[in-house]
Enzyme design. Structure first.
Site, PDB file in Angstrom:
ATOM      1  CG  ASP A   7      -1.789   1.193   1.343  1.00  0.00           C
ATOM      2  OD1 ASP A   7      -2.451   1.532   0.352  1.00  0.00           O
ATOM      3  OD2 ASP A   7      -1.802   1.828   2.416  1.00  0.00           O
ATOM      4  CG  ASP A   9      -1.800   7.408   0.102  1.00  0.00           C
ATOM      5  OD1 ASP A   9      -0.783   7.959  -0.353  1.00  0.00           O
ATOM      6  OD2 ASP A   9      -2.855   7.291  -0.554  1.00  0.00           O
ATOM      7  CG  ASP A 186      -2.128   2.838   6.429  1.00  0.00           C
ATOM      8  OD1 ASP A 186      -2.893   3.687   6.921  1.00  0.00           O
ATOM      9  OD2 ASP A 186      -2.115   2.583   5.209  1.00  0.00           O
TER      10      ASP A 186
END
Length: 224
Positions: A7, A9, A186
């Site tokens: 991922d 961001d 996250d």
């Protein structure tokens, strides 16, 4: 060969490129400051809460791309990379990516943020493959004017699995062809893809994902 998916961001960069792009457009004065800032922050809050309406958000986020010529957009993006993104890329994040690249793993960034914003970020990490939400163009050609619509399946939640599997097919590969499949993320929004791989790694996880990962016995990495 192993498969390593990242991922973007708050995973590889300690910020949200989609949200920051919106803030950047506000600073440039090319969108209405009060209205755009409010909606941008509102959608970001929904994303963090896990309640984002992805189609409503993309209609909002892709509209500025359709309102300006590509030459101007490209110049703004270059400025955005220089002023916002490049200073945010940490040595720790680069080291994580390079570890997989140096090992010969097949690597890809898998992000809900659109490919116009994220393509140069993937390039900055040296990652060849980007699986991102794709903005539609008027005639389907890569450098043509944007329409403000989405092309294909957004790379979001379960859509990330569909997009990764389509990409693997293009590579002539399947999940089972890899010794290990790893995904770093996250966010609880990425729970479907985290549950799909053999090595889910909660990276700088939000509170809900940290709790889930601890209960599931997943590895937790605080990269920043």
């Amino acid at each position: 060969m192993n498969l390593a998916l990242f991922d973007l961001d708050h995973t590889l960069i300690p910020t949200d490129s989609d949200h920051e792009w919106g803030r950047f457009l506000v600073r440039l004065g090319v969108v209405d400051e009060e209205t755009y800032r409010r909606k941008n922050d509102e959608f970001y809050g929904h994303y963090k809460a896990g309640t984002l309406d992805i189609q409503a958000f993309l209609k909002f986020a892709l509209a500025p791309l359709a309102a300006h010529p590509r030459e101007r957009l490209n110049a703004w993006r270059q400025q955005f990379m220089h002023e916002v993104i490049e200073p945010a890329i940490t040595p720790q994040a680069r080291a994580l990516v390079y570890k997989h690249l140096d090992a010969g793993d097949l690597c890809a960034i898998v992000t809900a943020t659109n490919s116009f914003v994220t393509a140069p970020i993937a390039a900055a990490f040296g990652i060849k493959h980007l699986i991102a939400t794709e903005p539609a163009t008027a005639d389907g050609l890569a450098e043509s004017a944007y329409t403000g619509e989405v092309f294909g399946i957004p790379s979001f939640r379960e859509g990330k699995i569909a997009r990764v599997e389509a990409w693997l097919k293009e590579q002539g590969a399947r999940w089972q062809d890899f010794a290990t499949t790893t995904f770093y993320s996250d966010s609880m929004n990425d729970l479907p893809l985290l549950a799909k791989v053999t090595e889910p790694i909660a990276t700088n996880p939000d509170e809900r994902l940290r709790h889930h990962a601890a209960a599931a016995g997943w590895r937790i990495m605080d990269l920043f």
